[in-house]
Design an enzyme around this catalytic site. Structure first.
Site, PDB file in Angstrom:
ATOM      1  N   ASP A  64       0.798  -1.225   0.000  1.00 15.80           N
ATOM      2  CA  ASP A  64       0.000   0.000   0.000  1.00 15.80           C
ATOM      3  C   ASP A  64       0.833   1.279   0.000  1.00 15.80           C
ATOM      4  O   ASP A  64       0.335   2.348  -0.321  1.00 15.80           O
ATOM      5  CB  ASP A  64      -0.930   0.024   1.231  1.00 15.80           C
ATOM      6  CG  ASP A  64      -0.168  -0.119   2.545  1.00 15.80           C
ATOM      7  OD1 ASP A  64       1.058  -0.303   2.516  1.00 15.80           O
ATOM      8  OD2 ASP A  64      -0.798  -0.055   3.610  1.00 15.80           O
ATOM      9  N   HIS A  65       2.119   1.190   0.351  1.00 19.75           N
ATOM     10  CA  HIS A  65       2.918   2.405   0.477  1.00 19.75           C
ATOM     11  C   HIS A  65       3.575   2.799  -0.843  1.00 19.75           C
ATOM     12  O   HIS A  65       3.564   3.947  -1.244  1.00 19.75           O
ATOM     13  CB  HIS A  65       4.037   2.191   1.515  1.00 19.75           C
ATOM     14  CG  HIS A  65       3.582   2.370   2.931  1.00 19.75           C
ATOM     15  ND1 HIS A  65       2.631   1.581   3.514  1.00 19.75           N
ATOM     16  CD2 HIS A  65       3.964   3.257   3.892  1.00 19.75           C
ATOM     17  CE1 HIS A  65       2.449   1.980   4.774  1.00 19.75           C
ATOM     18  NE2 HIS A  65       3.244   2.990   5.021  1.00 19.75           N
ATOM     19  N   ASP A 119       4.549  -1.159  11.152  1.00 17.23           N
ATOM     20  CA  ASP A 119       4.077   0.175  10.817  1.00 17.23           C
ATOM     21  C   ASP A 119       3.556   0.800  12.107  1.00 17.23           C
ATOM     22  O   ASP A 119       2.837   0.147  12.870  1.00 17.23           O
ATOM     23  CB  ASP A 119       2.962   0.111   9.765  1.00 17.23           C
ATOM     24  CG  ASP A 119       2.681   1.500   9.232  1.00 17.23           C
ATOM     25  OD1 ASP A 119       3.171   1.810   8.132  1.00 17.23           O
ATOM     26  OD2 ASP A 119       2.006   2.283   9.922  1.00 17.23           O
ATOM     27  N   ARG A 379       0.248  12.913  10.214  1.00 19.61           N
ATOM     28  CA  ARG A 379       1.586  13.487  10.421  1.00 19.61           C
ATOM     29  C   ARG A 379       1.804  14.680   9.506  1.00 19.61           C
ATOM     30  O   ARG A 379       1.431  14.619   8.331  1.00 19.61           O
ATOM     31  CB  ARG A 379       2.683  12.438  10.142  1.00 19.61           C
ATOM     32  CG  ARG A 379       2.717  11.401  11.211  1.00 19.61           C
ATOM     33  CD  ARG A 379       3.855  10.422  11.069  1.00 19.61           C
ATOM     34  NE  ARG A 379       3.813   9.564  12.246  1.00 19.61           N
ATOM     35  CZ  ARG A 379       4.160   8.291  12.281  1.00 19.61           C
ATOM     36  NH1 ARG A 379       4.617   7.718  11.192  1.00 19.61           N
ATOM     37  NH2 ARG A 379       4.070   7.608  13.400  1.00 19.61           N
ATOM     38  N   SER A 535       7.624   7.135  12.669  1.00 23.07           N
ATOM     39  CA  SER A 535       7.494   5.856  11.976  1.00 23.07           C
ATOM     40  C   SER A 535       8.231   4.702  12.662  1.00 23.07           C
ATOM     41  O   SER A 535       9.153   4.904  13.452  1.00 23.07           O
ATOM     42  CB  SER A 535       8.058   6.058  10.574  1.00 23.07           C
ATOM     43  OG  SER A 535       8.641   4.897  10.075  1.00 23.07           O
ATOM     44  N   ARG A 537       9.956   2.668  10.809  1.00 24.40           N
ATOM     45  CA  ARG A 537      10.912   2.216   9.783  1.00 24.40           C
ATOM     46  C   ARG A 537      12.264   1.906  10.412  1.00 24.40           C
ATOM     47  O   ARG A 537      12.916   2.762  10.992  1.00 24.40           O
ATOM     48  CB  ARG A 537      11.034   3.248   8.648  1.00 24.40           C
ATOM     49  CG  ARG A 537      11.619   4.579   9.044  1.00 24.40           C
ATOM     50  CD  ARG A 537      11.501   5.596   7.911  1.00 24.40           C
ATOM     51  NE  ARG A 537      10.097   5.960   7.702  1.00 24.40           N
ATOM     52  CZ  ARG A 537       9.675   7.173   7.355  1.00 24.40           C
ATOM     53  NH1 ARG A 537      10.542   8.147   7.133  1.00 24.40           N
ATOM     54  NH2 ARG A 537       8.398   7.430   7.200  1.00 24.40           N
TER      55      ARG A 537
HETATM   56  C1  MIC Z   1       4.592   6.453   8.151  1.00 21.14           C
HETATM   57  O1  MIC Z   1       3.417   6.793   8.272  1.00 21.14           O
HETATM   58  O2  MIC Z   1       5.556   7.172   8.497  1.00 21.14           O
HETATM   59  C2  MIC Z   1       4.881   5.080   7.576  1.00 21.14           C
HETATM   60  C3  MIC Z   1       5.453   5.286   6.223  1.00 21.14           C
HETATM   61  O3  MIC Z   1       3.688   4.365   7.426  1.00 21.14           O
HETATM   62  C4  MIC Z   1       5.837   4.359   8.510  1.00 21.14           C
HETATM   63  C5  MIC Z   1       6.350   3.094   8.000  1.00 21.14           C
HETATM   64  C6  MIC Z   1       7.455   3.238   6.997  1.00 21.14           C
HETATM   65  O4  MIC Z   1       8.275   4.148   7.122  1.00 21.14           O
HETATM   66  O5  MIC Z   1       7.501   2.413   6.083  1.00 21.14           O
HETATM   67  C7  MIC Z   1       5.262   4.097   9.905  1.00 21.14           C
HETATM   68  O6  MIC Z   1       4.351   4.797  10.318  1.00 21.14           O
HETATM   69  O7  MIC Z   1       5.749   3.224  10.614  1.00 21.14           O
HETATM   70 FE1  SF4 Z   2       0.324   4.942   5.163  1.00 23.51          FE
HETATM   71 FE2  SF4 Z   2       1.750   5.632   7.317  1.00 23.51          FE
HETATM   72 FE3  SF4 Z   2       0.260   7.422   6.003  1.00 23.51          FE
HETATM   73 FE4  SF4 Z   2      -0.915   5.535   7.388  1.00 23.51          FE
HETATM   74  S1  SF4 Z   2       0.382   7.142   8.206  1.00 23.51           S
HETATM   75  S2  SF4 Z   2      -1.486   6.203   5.352  1.00 23.51           S
HETATM   76  S3  SF4 Z   2       0.430   3.799   7.067  1.00 23.51           S
HETATM   77  S4  SF4 Z   2       2.042   6.353   5.219  1.00 23.51           S
END
Ligand code: MIC
Ligand code: SF4
Length: 639
Positions: A64-65, A119, A379, A535, A537
């Site tokens: 999905d990302h 995530d 965010r 995140s 990550r």
């Molecule tokens: C995000 O919202 O920052 C992400 C992208 O979903 C990350 C995961 C990632 O960096 O792949 C998260 O929230 O953990």
């Molecule tokens: Fe995707 Fe992270 Fe954004 Fe949620 S907050 S939509 S998991 S990138």
């Protein structure tokens, strides 16, 4: 003894340790989820552990990302993920099926179960009563291999909801109110458990909006009871048999209580560049806006998009701005098509995107230079949208759609009557985009397919007793993982290739970081409070490790990032006396005497000729893992 929901679930899942606040406990994990941007690494690690099938009740891999597919990299990753899922007994939600947290809530999440996901917004499933936590990919890999997941036993904060939300005020305003009160580190070490009569006024997707964005407080997770409303939701998803009741006992006590009267809330907005910088919309109303984006795992449910569709019906998106919509799942889209409400969005001129994370993680739809973007996301860290000087505001779907119509930030209460719409009693249940696990005999014949962008996992040696090097970077408070390891359309496709992605570490903070780190043979990072916010990550630990970062010395850490540092052999240390932060400068040469990491640590600042006492929150096990060079070598020795 009367228990909270958290206590009840944890009691059933603790396999090691005692339920004492701050003590480490090991939890049995029932469910796991991964998404593609963290998933490739998680499955490479799972393969390296060497188990032939997942040991969890349910494990799901989502895509999905990373779906722009501007070249072979993303599709290669998708193909790898699908083949790994087939080989190891994992459900695979195909690209296009929806955002991991929304689909997991609709189709998999169950009250009373433990879930970890690679995530940070995995607590979305707390809306249905799962005890759901974000974790690094390696922790998810080890949980899939049957190992327990370790957390510090949390303080339990009861968030007491009374009253009922007024028209034009919705679940997003509840979590923005929580953030207004406790800010981006007020939840660290805590679980936010919702209770009280106001709970009954919120649907499961509303609750999930709240638990989703609870992540921004830094909490371990957020959770709602499982009640009649949860039961109705599960029945509507054709999963009524999976319902169990989960309520706090009468007389259950919380470590702390936050009282929120829903009737008194008003539309709120988080200002750039922090989800904790919350103000009433009316104080900023009239501000010119360049973009409105609706979607993300926070606000992309059917209810949210029905509100948007019915408010914008027969109107046109203001010519001052452009509006994007990303639905959370195919189920949501199918309903909007069936009810005709999709037509209202199209007629109004909204730009319909895929059912993915999209603009939330800077995968397209970046705002214009210095553009103001009002988003229903969770965010708004600097640069995350893809435009360095964009000003991102976070708000409810109600505020977003009102703004899309007028072209300026608008308090939706000025629009008049709240729209009326029906919610389906039964959702369209169509799992044809979820590939089910194969039987073991067939699965073991599957070949895992690698593309050229998938680089082998780097390996790291054990740690010496003294770490030596220069301070490569000194930062202030609340450094996010988006600062450490940015995402977005250019960098996200490199997630399966550590050498390549490491070129972008701290790109926006210090563009020379990569070259400097390699030239100096690694070194140290010094930072303020809440380092690693955001995140899950693990690349924010793995890539700095690859560049030779030996320890990060801060005033405090965010939970998931702290665990990721340990997992990859970077020592997370804190100043015993926070004022000593001022005694270390970039370029200072340090010896950090860590010994066996069982006690306090000394920083010898060779440049300034002073010793500074450091401390840490490492358990004996963490110390052991760090000393052998990280969790992967540690676990391989044991399985
Ligand atoms: C995000 O919202 O920052 C992400 C992208 O979903 C990350 C995961 C990632 O960096 O792949 C998260 O929230 O953990
Ligand atoms: Fe995707 Fe992270 Fe954004 Fe949620 S907050 S939509 S998991 S990138």
């Amino acid at each position: 003894m009367a228990g909270t929901i958290t206590e009840k679930i944890l009691k059933q899942h603790i396999v090691e340790g005692s339920p004492v606040v701050g003590e480490e406990v090991a939890l049995k994990i029932d469910h796991t989820l991964t998404q593609d941007a963290t998933g490739t690494m998680a499955y490479l690690q799972f393969e390296a552990i060497g188990i032939d099938r997942v040991k969890t009740e349910v494990s799901v891999s989502f895509v999905d990302h990373n779906t722009l597919q501007t070249d072979f990299k993303n599709p290669d990753d998708h193909r790898y993920l699908q083949s790994v899922a087939e080989k190891f007994g994992i459900y695979f939600s195909r690209p296009g099926n929806g955002i991991c947290h929304q689909v997991f809530l609709e189709r998999f999440a169950r009250p009373g179960k433990t879930l970890i996901g690679s995530d940070s917004h995995t607590p979305t499933a707390g809306g249905i009563g799962s005890f759901a936590m974000g974790a690094g990919g390696l922790d998810v890999a080890t949980a899939m291999a049957g190992a327990p997941f370790r957390i510090k036993y949390p303080q339990i904060v009861g968030v007491k909801l009374t009253g009922k939300l007024p028209d034009w005020v919705s679940a997003k305003d509840v979590i923005l109110e929580v953030l207004r009160r406790i800010d981006v580190k007020g939840g660290v070490g805590k679980v936010l458990e919702y209770f009280g009569p106001g709970v009954k006024t919120l649907s499961v997707p509303d609750r999930a909006t709240i638990t989703n964005m609870g992540t921004e407080t830094g909490c371990t997770t957020s959770i709602f009871p499982s009640d009649e409303i949860t039961k109705e939701f599960l029945i509507a998803q054709d999963r009524g048999d999976q319902w169990v009741s989960l309520e706090p006992d009468a007389g259950a006590t919380y470590d702390e209580i936050i009282d929120i009267n829903l009737s008194e809330l008003e539309p709120l907005v988080a200002l750039p560049h922090s989800p904790g910088k919350v103000k009433p919309v009316r104080e900023l109303a009239g501000m010119k806006v360049d973009q409105v984006s609706i979607g993300s795992c926070t606000n992309s449910s059917l209810r949210d998009l029905k509100v948007v569709a019915n408010v914008i019906k027969d109107k046109t998106v203001s010519e001052n701005l452009h509006m994007t919509i990303s639905a959370g799942s195919r189920q949501v889209v199918e309903h909007l098509i069936d009810s005709g409400e999709m037509k209202y969005l199209v007629q109004a001129g909204a730009r319909l995107l895929e059912n993915t994370c999209g603009p939330c993680i800077g995968m397209g739809s970046a705002p214009c230079s210095a553009g103001v973007s009002v988003r229903t996301f969770n965010r708004n860290f600097e640069g995350r949208s893809g435009t360095k000087d964009a000003q991102v505001y976070l708000a409810s779907p109600e505020v977003a759609v009102a703004t899309a119509i007028t072209g300026v930030l608008t308090d939706p209460r000025t629009l008049g009557e709240y729209p009326k719409f029906d919610m389906p009693k039964r959702f369209f249940v169509n799992d044809n985009m979820i590939i089910k696990p194969l039987p073991y005999n067939e699965a073991k014949e599957v070949d895992v397919v690698f593309g050229p962008n998938i680089a082998p996992l780097p390996t790291f040696p054990p740690l010496p007793d003294v770490l030596s090097g220069e301070v490569l970077l000194k930062t202030g408070d609340n450094i996010t993982t988006d600062h450490i390891m940015p995402a977005g359309a250019k960098i996200l496709p490199l997630r399966s290739n550590v050498p390549e992605i490491s070129k972008y570490v701290f790109e926006a903070v210090d563009s020379k970081f990569h070259d400097k780190a390699l030239e100096k043979g690694g070194g140290f990072i010094v930072a303020g409070e809440n380092y690693g916010q955001g995140s899950s990550r693990e690349h924010a630990a793995l890539a700095p490790k690859y560049l030779g970062v030996k320890a990060v010395i801060t005033k405090s850490f965010a939970r998931i990032h702290l665990a990721n540092l340990i997992n990859f052999g970077i020592v997370p240390l804190t100043f015993k006396n926070p004022a000593d932060y001022d005694k270390v400068d970039p370029g200072d040469v340090l010896d950090v005497v860590i010994g066996d990491l069982r006690g306090d640590v000394t920083l010898q600042n060779k440049t300034k000729g002073i010793d500074i006492p450091l401390t840490h929150t490492l358990s004996e096990l963490d110390a052991e893992i760090l000393k052998v060079g990280g969790k992967l070598p540690w676990i391989k020795e044991r399985i």
